[in-house]
Design a protein around this motif. Structure first.
Motif, PDB file in Angstrom:
ATOM      1  N   ASP A 146       0.818  -1.213   0.000  1.00 48.41           N
ATOM      2  CA  ASP A 146       0.000   0.000   0.000  1.00 48.41           C
ATOM      3  C   ASP A 146       0.848   1.257   0.000  1.00 48.41           C
ATOM      4  N   LEU A 147       0.263   2.332  -0.497  1.00 48.25           N
ATOM      5  CA  LEU A 147       0.930   3.633  -0.513  1.00 48.25           C
ATOM      6  C   LEU A 147       0.232   4.558   0.483  1.00 48.25           C
ATOM      7  N   ILE A 148       0.911   5.658   0.816  1.00 53.09           N
ATOM      8  CA  ILE A 148       0.313   6.621   1.752  1.00 53.09           C
ATOM      9  C   ILE A 148       0.161   7.973   1.065  1.00 53.09           C
ATOM     10  N   TYR A 149      -1.072   8.446   0.984  1.00 48.63           N
ATOM     11  CA  TYR A 149      -1.349   9.756   0.404  1.00 48.63           C
ATOM     12  C   TYR A 149      -1.378  10.783   1.521  1.00 48.63           C
ATOM     13  N   LEU A 150      -0.555  11.820   1.397  1.00 46.44           N
ATOM     14  CA  LEU A 150      -0.468  12.842   2.454  1.00 46.44           C
ATOM     15  C   LEU A 150      -1.223  14.112   2.058  1.00 46.44           C
ATOM     16  N   TYR A 151      -2.222  14.487   2.879  1.00 45.65           N
ATOM     17  CA  TYR A 151      -2.972  15.719   2.624  1.00 45.65           C
ATOM     18  C   TYR A 151      -2.261  16.926   3.229  1.00 45.65           C
ATOM     19  N   GLY A 152      -1.808  16.746   4.463  1.00 44.19           N
ATOM     20  CA  GLY A 152      -1.189  17.883   5.124  1.00 44.19           C
ATOM     21  C   GLY A 152      -0.761  17.525   6.536  1.00 44.19           C
ATOM     22  N   ILE A 153      -0.130  18.499   7.191  1.00 42.50           N
ATOM     23  CA  ILE A 153       0.358  18.294   8.547  1.00 42.50           C
ATOM     24  C   ILE A 153      -0.449  19.181   9.491  1.00 42.50           C
ATOM     25  N   VAL A 154      -0.913  18.597  10.584  1.00 41.80           N
ATOM     26  CA  VAL A 154      -1.685  19.353  11.581  1.00 41.80           C
ATOM     27  C   VAL A 154      -0.978  19.246  12.933  1.00 41.80           C
TER      28      VAL A 154
ATOM     29  N   GLU B 213     -10.566   5.129   4.571  1.00 40.09           N
ATOM     30  CA  GLU B 213     -10.841   6.292   5.425  1.00 40.09           C
ATOM     31  C   GLU B 213      -9.562   7.101   5.630  1.00 40.09           C
ATOM     32  N   VAL B 214      -9.764   8.400   5.839  1.00 36.11           N
ATOM     33  CA  VAL B 214      -8.630   9.257   6.166  1.00 36.11           C
ATOM     34  C   VAL B 214      -8.317   9.101   7.658  1.00 36.11           C
ATOM     35  N   TYR B 215      -7.043   9.040   8.000  1.00 35.51           N
ATOM     36  CA  TYR B 215      -6.662   8.929   9.410  1.00 35.51           C
ATOM     37  C   TYR B 215      -5.400   9.738   9.674  1.00 35.51           C
ATOM     38  N   THR B 216      -5.015   9.824  10.943  1.00 35.78           N
ATOM     39  CA  THR B 216      -3.815  10.605  11.252  1.00 35.78           C
ATOM     40  C   THR B 216      -2.727   9.701  11.833  1.00 35.78           C
ATOM     41  N   LEU B 217      -1.489  10.094  11.561  1.00 35.21           N
ATOM     42  CA  LEU B 217      -0.328   9.414  12.144  1.00 35.21           C
ATOM     43  C   LEU B 217       0.365  10.426  13.048  1.00 35.21           C
TER      44      LEU B 217
ATOM     45  N   ALA C 108       0.950  15.852  13.557  1.00 34.80           N
ATOM     46  CA  ALA C 108       0.293  14.658  13.033  1.00 34.80           C
ATOM     47  C   ALA C 108       0.141  14.814  11.520  1.00 34.80           C
ATOM     48  N   ALA C 109       0.266  13.711  10.824  1.00 36.14           N
ATOM     49  CA  ALA C 109       0.106  13.724   9.367  1.00 36.14           C
ATOM     50  C   ALA C 109      -1.293  13.222   9.042  1.00 36.14           C
ATOM     51  N   VAL C 110      -2.022  13.962   8.188  1.00 29.83           N
ATOM     52  CA  VAL C 110      -3.349  13.512   7.767  1.00 29.83           C
ATOM     53  C   VAL C 110      -3.162  12.750   6.454  1.00 29.83           C
ATOM     54  N   VAL C 111      -3.501  11.470   6.493  1.00 27.66           N
ATOM     55  CA  VAL C 111      -3.184  10.594   5.362  1.00 27.66           C
ATOM     56  C   VAL C 111      -4.348   9.661   5.013  1.00 27.66           C
TER      57      VAL C 111
ATOM     58  N   ARG D 235      -9.091  22.158   7.556  1.00 27.38           N
ATOM     59  CA  ARG D 235      -8.821  23.528   7.981  1.00 27.38           C
ATOM     60  C   ARG D 235      -9.902  24.073   8.916  1.00 27.38           C
ATOM     61  N   GLU D 236     -11.133  23.560   8.743  1.00 25.26           N
ATOM     62  CA  GLU D 236     -12.203  24.028   9.615  1.00 25.26           C
ATOM     63  C   GLU D 236     -11.971  23.597  11.054  1.00 25.26           C
ATOM     64  N   ALA D 237     -11.255  22.506  11.254  1.00 29.19           N
ATOM     65  CA  ALA D 237     -11.034  22.001  12.606  1.00 29.19           C
ATOM     66  C   ALA D 237      -9.664  22.401  13.158  1.00 29.19           C
ATOM     67  N   LEU D 238      -8.664  22.413  12.323  1.00 29.29           N
ATOM     68  CA  LEU D 238      -7.277  22.588  12.792  1.00 29.29           C
ATOM     69  C   LEU D 238      -6.452  23.398  11.800  1.00 29.29           C
ATOM     70  N   PRO D 239      -5.431  24.113  12.311  1.00 20.36           N
ATOM     71  CA  PRO D 239      -4.509  24.724  11.340  1.00 20.36           C
ATOM     72  C   PRO D 239      -3.809  23.610  10.570  1.00 20.36           C
ATOM     73  N   VAL D 240      -3.551  23.843   9.304  1.00 24.15           N
ATOM     74  CA  VAL D 240      -2.956  22.771   8.508  1.00 24.15           C
ATOM     75  C   VAL D 240      -1.918  23.316   7.532  1.00 24.15           C
ATOM     76  N   VAL D 241      -0.814  22.576   7.402  1.00 19.58           N
ATOM     77  CA  VAL D 241       0.166  22.864   6.356  1.00 19.58           C
ATOM     78  C   VAL D 241      -0.253  21.998   5.174  1.00 19.58           C
ATOM     79  N   PRO D 242      -0.817  22.618   4.118  1.00 21.67           N
ATOM     80  CA  PRO D 242      -1.359  21.821   3.014  1.00 21.67           C
ATOM     81  C   PRO D 242      -0.268  21.299   2.084  1.00 21.67           C
ATOM     82  N   MET D 243      -0.404  20.078   1.651  1.00 22.23           N
ATOM     83  CA  MET D 243       0.530  19.519   0.683  1.00 22.23           C
ATOM     84  C   MET D 243       0.001  19.745  -0.723  1.00 22.23           C
ATOM     85  N   LYS D 244       0.906  19.661  -1.656  1.00 24.74           N
ATOM     86  CA  LYS D 244       0.526  19.765  -3.052  1.00 24.74           C
ATOM     87  C   LYS D 244      -0.252  18.507  -3.448  1.00 24.74           C
ATOM     88  N   PHE D 245      -1.130  18.636  -4.434  1.00 27.84           N
ATOM     89  CA  PHE D 245      -1.928  17.518  -4.937  1.00 27.84           C
ATOM     90  C   PHE D 245      -1.017  16.332  -5.299  1.00 27.84           C
TER      91      PHE D 245
END
Lengths: 104, 266
Positions: free
Chosen positions: B3-11, B31-35, B41-44, B82-92
């Motif tokens: 499996d691969l891990i898709y990273l949305y952003g860092i919170v 499902e999306v989850y955090t590490l 934490a990474a949203v992946v 972003r509605e819940a937490l500040p986030v460093v967004p990753m590129k698509f």
């Protein structure tokens, strides 16, 4: 003034330019060779425009086709149920009439 | 294939903070989850290794419907986070082959990511695009611009043959004046808005083929501002929009956006 929410379709340009071009680039392991943002935006805008255009000239048959649209399928289902109910009512009436005739 | 891990952003990852919202990942299955990585934490989400391999993505990224759908998914995911937490967004399409390579990336940028998240807390990104009706501006300029008026008066005293040539030159002068006016209008307004903001950036303008509009884009910028200043910022834009629309300007503000333009790691 209206503040446009970025998810509206009229801001395709905004979304694509930021999602594809900006955002933090600490490239992942998988290389994705996306074409240049400008070109992608033009291509995608054309698709969206052609869907809008199709609706405009009435080519939105897929929205009413139960195989392609769940909403159409639902509407269809309701219509069938109603028709079924009507037919059953009529059969009952007929049966009552027939029964009445036999007693005579 | 693994499996691969898709990273949305860092919170951020602090006790008692808002939960990261739950939603379906890029493939609409996982499902999306955090590490967790200490205070970060990474949203992946998980992606199937075969379906999202470099090869497969090469194919997918040539299908515009796929790019459109998934790019919007990425964006909407970040809006939701972003509605819940500040986030460093990753590129698509930021995808990692393994948990360990994701960990390595985060560990090596940790300090910077922590700083960024602190900076983005209680901030909003807003984008501004200014469009103008060039023909209308030119009409206005020809009617009111002093340089053009002076030139026209001068031409009126010339011989007919000379007048023809000079009128063509005047037309060029009018074009230049319009360019100057556009530039001045946009930069002045940008300066005015910058006063409310913590940071700002000027972006490329797009041509009509890209925007799909019949008016020309003459300004494109992004602003990072404290949530408490947003109201005033928008009021300033509304006022300018009303004032300037009769002369052919269109001002569009959109937001709040994930801080795509202000989460630079380099």
């Amino acid at each position: 003034m209206s503040i446009e929410h970025p998810t509206q379709t009229n801001s395709i340009v905004d979304v694509l330019e930021t999602v594809l071009d900006k955002g933090v680039v600490i490239a992942g392991d998988i290389r994705v060779g996306l074409a240049d943002v400008e070109l992608l935006t033009i291509k995608i805008r054309l698709i969206v425009a052609s869907v809008d255009k199709a609706k405009e000239i009435g080519m939105d048959w897929w929205e009413t086709d139960p195989f392609l649209s769940s909403k159409a399928a639902e509407d269809n289902q309701q219509e069938l149920e109603k028709e079924n109910q009507d037919l059953q009512n009529r059969i009952e009436q007929l049966e009552r009439l027939v029964e009445g005739n036999q007693i005579k | 294939m693994s499996d691969l891990i898709y990273l949305y952003g860092i919170v951020p990852n602090h006790p008692g903070q808002n939960e990261c919202p739950a939603f379906k990942g890029l493939d609409q299955t996982h499902e999306v989850y955090t590490l967790s990585y200490g205070t970060l934490a990474a949203v992946v989400c998980t992606l199937d290794g075969g379906e999202y391999s470099e090869e497969a993505l090469k194919e997918k990224s040539n299908q515009m419907e796929w790019v459109q759908e998934k790019a919007f998914h990425h964006h909407e995911a970040l809006l939701t986070i972003r509605e819940a937490l500040p986030v460093v967004p990753m590129k698509f399409c930021t995808i990692y082959a393994s948990r360990s390579s994701l960990t390595e990336m985060i560990e090596s940028h940790k300090e910077k990511l922590v700083d960024l998240l602190a900076r983005l807390e209680d901030k909003e990104e807003w984008n501004l695009k200014i469009y103008c009706d060039t023909a209308k501006l030119k009409e206005e300029a020809e009617a009111h611009n002093l340089t053009i008026q002076a030139k026209r008066d001068e031409i009126a005293t010339m011989s007919p043959g000379r007048q023809y040539l000079e009128k063509r030159k005047l037309d060029q002068v009018a074009d230049e004046e319009v360019e100057k006016e556009k530039d001045a209008f946009c930069t002045d307004f940008h300066e005015e808005l910058k006063a409310f903001c913590e940071d700002s950036t000027v972006k490329d303008t797009w041509n009509k083929q890209v925007t799909g509009k019949d008016v020309e884009m003459c300004w494109n910028s992004a602003y990072l501002l404290a949530t408490q200043d947003v109201e005033q910022f928008l009021a300033t834009i509304t006022k300018m929009k009303e004032q300037s629309s009769p002369s052919g300007w269109q001002i569009e503000a959109t937001g709040p956006w994930p801080a795509y333009h202000f989460a630079n790691l380099s």
